[in-house]
Structure formats: C-alpha cells, structure tokens
Design a protein around this motif. Structure first.
Motif, PDB file in Angstrom:
ATOM      1  N   TRP A 155     -14.338  32.795 -20.843  1.00  0.00           N
ATOM      2  CA  TRP A 155     -14.476  33.171 -22.254  1.00  0.00           C
ATOM      3  C   TRP A 155     -13.359  32.494 -23.044  1.00  0.00           C
ATOM      4  CZ3 TRP A 155     -18.227  36.935 -23.686  1.00  0.00           C
ATOM      5  CH2 TRP A 155     -18.232  37.276 -25.033  1.00  0.00           C
ATOM      6  N   GLU A 160     -15.299  31.004 -29.552  1.00  0.00           N
ATOM      7  CA  GLU A 160     -15.928  32.198 -30.120  1.00  0.00           C
ATOM      8  C   GLU A 160     -15.660  32.285 -31.623  1.00  0.00           C
ATOM      9  OE1 GLU A 160     -16.038  37.069 -29.569  1.00  0.00           O
ATOM     10  OE2 GLU A 160     -14.482  35.875 -28.585  1.00  0.00           O
ATOM     11  N   GLN A 164     -18.249  32.198 -34.948  1.00  0.00           N
ATOM     12  CA  GLN A 164     -18.238  33.154 -36.051  1.00  0.00           C
ATOM     13  C   GLN A 164     -18.070  32.456 -37.401  1.00  0.00           C
ATOM     14  OE1 GLN A 164     -19.196  36.163 -35.351  1.00  0.00           O
ATOM     15  NE2 GLN A 164     -19.182  35.544 -33.210  1.00  0.00           N
ATOM     16  N   VAL A 187     -21.216  31.630 -20.890  1.00  0.00           N
ATOM     17  CA  VAL A 187     -20.692  31.359 -22.223  1.00  0.00           C
ATOM     18  C   VAL A 187     -20.938  29.872 -22.498  1.00  0.00           C
ATOM     19  CG1 VAL A 187     -18.945  33.167 -22.155  1.00  0.00           C
ATOM     20  CG2 VAL A 187     -18.356  30.899 -21.334  1.00  0.00           C
ATOM     21  N   PRO A 188     -21.199  29.477 -23.737  1.00  0.00           N
ATOM     22  CA  PRO A 188     -21.093  30.248 -24.981  1.00  0.00           C
ATOM     23  C   PRO A 188     -22.316  31.081 -25.360  1.00  0.00           C
ATOM     24  CG  PRO A 188     -21.568  27.971 -25.495  1.00  0.00           C
ATOM     25  CD  PRO A 188     -21.422  28.045 -24.000  1.00  0.00           C
ATOM     26  N   ARG A 190     -23.230  33.816 -24.314  1.00  0.00           N
ATOM     27  CA  ARG A 190     -22.904  35.243 -24.317  1.00  0.00           C
ATOM     28  C   ARG A 190     -22.125  35.692 -25.548  1.00  0.00           C
ATOM     29  NH1 ARG A 190     -19.691  37.595 -19.709  1.00  0.00           N
ATOM     30  NH2 ARG A 190     -19.194  35.468 -19.093  1.00  0.00           N
ATOM     31  N   TYR A 191     -21.623  34.752 -26.349  1.00  0.00           N
ATOM     32  CA  TYR A 191     -20.822  35.149 -27.498  1.00  0.00           C
ATOM     33  C   TYR A 191     -21.686  35.877 -28.530  1.00  0.00           C
ATOM     34  CZ  TYR A 191     -17.307  31.813 -25.781  1.00  0.00           C
ATOM     35  OH  TYR A 191     -16.391  31.141 -25.026  1.00  0.00           O
TER      36      TYR A 191
END
Length: 203
Positions: A155, A160, A164, A187-188, A190-191
């Motif tokens: 992660w 992340e 956003q 990931v990514p 799962r973000y």
C-alpha cells in the motif's frame, strides 16, 4: 511474443547452433471474434470528446492508435519519450482506442488518448513517483479516466493520495484487480475511489 499483427508461439527443442534463428509467427486474422466481441458485440465509434489516459509502458507507434498528448513521468528518460518498448501499453491502448476496422476496433475509438509512460526501458517496475505524477497530470489535463493495468506491491500513500486528487478533479482511476488468481485484490485497485476490474471468459 510479437508486439502486434501476429499470434505468439511456443517453440520447443530449438537448436542453438546457429547465429541467427528465424521463427515464423502466424498472422492475426482480422475477422477473428475474440471474447470481448462475442460478449459485447463489435465496437463502433464511441467516446467523442472524452479524454482517457493510459499509464503504462508507452504506446506505439501504431497506425491505428492516435495519441493526443501525455508525458514520460519516469525519472530517467526524456519527458517526450512516449513510445512503447514492451508492447503492453500499446495492447491496452488498442483495446480502448484502436481506430482499426472490424473486430480490432477499440471499445471507445473516438476518445482523445493521453499516454503516460511510467516504466523506463527494460524496467519491470514503475516507481511511485512516476505513477503518482501520471495520475495527477492526467487529471489536470482534463482526463476523465486513467487506466492503470498495474498491480502488486505494498500500500502506497503517495499513490493513494494521487488517486484522491484525481477523484476531486472528476477523474476516475481504473486498475487491474490482479493477475495471480488470488482472492485479495491488488493495489492500486484496492484504494478508495478506484474502479477495480478483472477479466471475463466464456465456457
């Protein structure tokens, strides 16, 4: 494993007693119906006015894929070097935006394609710096979607936060769920605010 226009082959018991070995690969049949076309039907012109970014190994040059913009975000190569050294990025871009006729047309062939090369030549890994910059710059360039056919590793807060930032600018990141068949999504993908996708098949 040809970059395009032919099927890959497996050669067994190859004699290595010559300086040059030539192997013939079978040409792609442009009338071939792959699973995508069987499930969704043949693609037509879609995506006019939409900007889509592909963050990968680069794209082309390829006669059916038009590149509208982008940048090389790796730390070690010129910003303008967008060409594909591996073939993976071209494949991904073709599925999205190829303007070829028939079954080889991309799912959204009229999008404005932006290319962000995050892998430097011969490197199997992209840095979080390169990935982060690609995501943020694509969003700032007005892209609606960023394709991330990458996965694995720990992660990463930098990536992340980039996701956003893109989300706040109206840009959605689409990422591969993974290639290893595991139940846990990589990931990514799962973000939060990333759309994770996986393959489909027919039996």
């Amino acid at each position: 494993d040809p970059l395009h226009s032919a099927w890959p082959i497996y050669a067994d018991r190859v004699q290595l007693n010559r300086t040059v070995i030539e192997l013939e690969v079978p040409a792609l049949d442009l009338a071939y119906e792959d699973t995508r076309n069987l499930v969704y039907g043949k693609s037509t012109a879609h995506g006019t006015g939409v900007r889509v970014a592909v963050a990968d190994t680069g794209v082309g040059p390829h006669g059916t894929i038009a590149v509208a913009g982008g940048r090389n975000t790796s730390e070690v190569e010129p910003n303008s070097r967008l060409t594909d050294w591996d073939g993976h990025g071209t494949h991904v871009a073709g599925v999205i935006a190829s303007r070829a006729d028939g079954s080889r047309r991309g799912g959204a062939s009229e999008v404005d394609l932006f290319v962000y090369r995050i892998f430097s030549k011969d490197s199997l890994f992209a840095s979080n710096f390169a990935i982060r910059n690609a995501i943020v710059e694509a969003a700032q360039a007005g892209c609606c979607l960023v394709n991330l056919s990458i996965g694995g590793g720990p992660w990463d807060l930098l990536i992340e936060r980039a996701v956003q930032t893109a989300w706040s600018l109206g840009c959605v990141c689409v990422a591969a769920a993974g290639n290893d068949g595991a139940k846990l999504v990589d990931v990514p993908a799962r973000y939060p605010n990333v759309l994770g996708v996986s393959a489909v098949g027919l039996e």
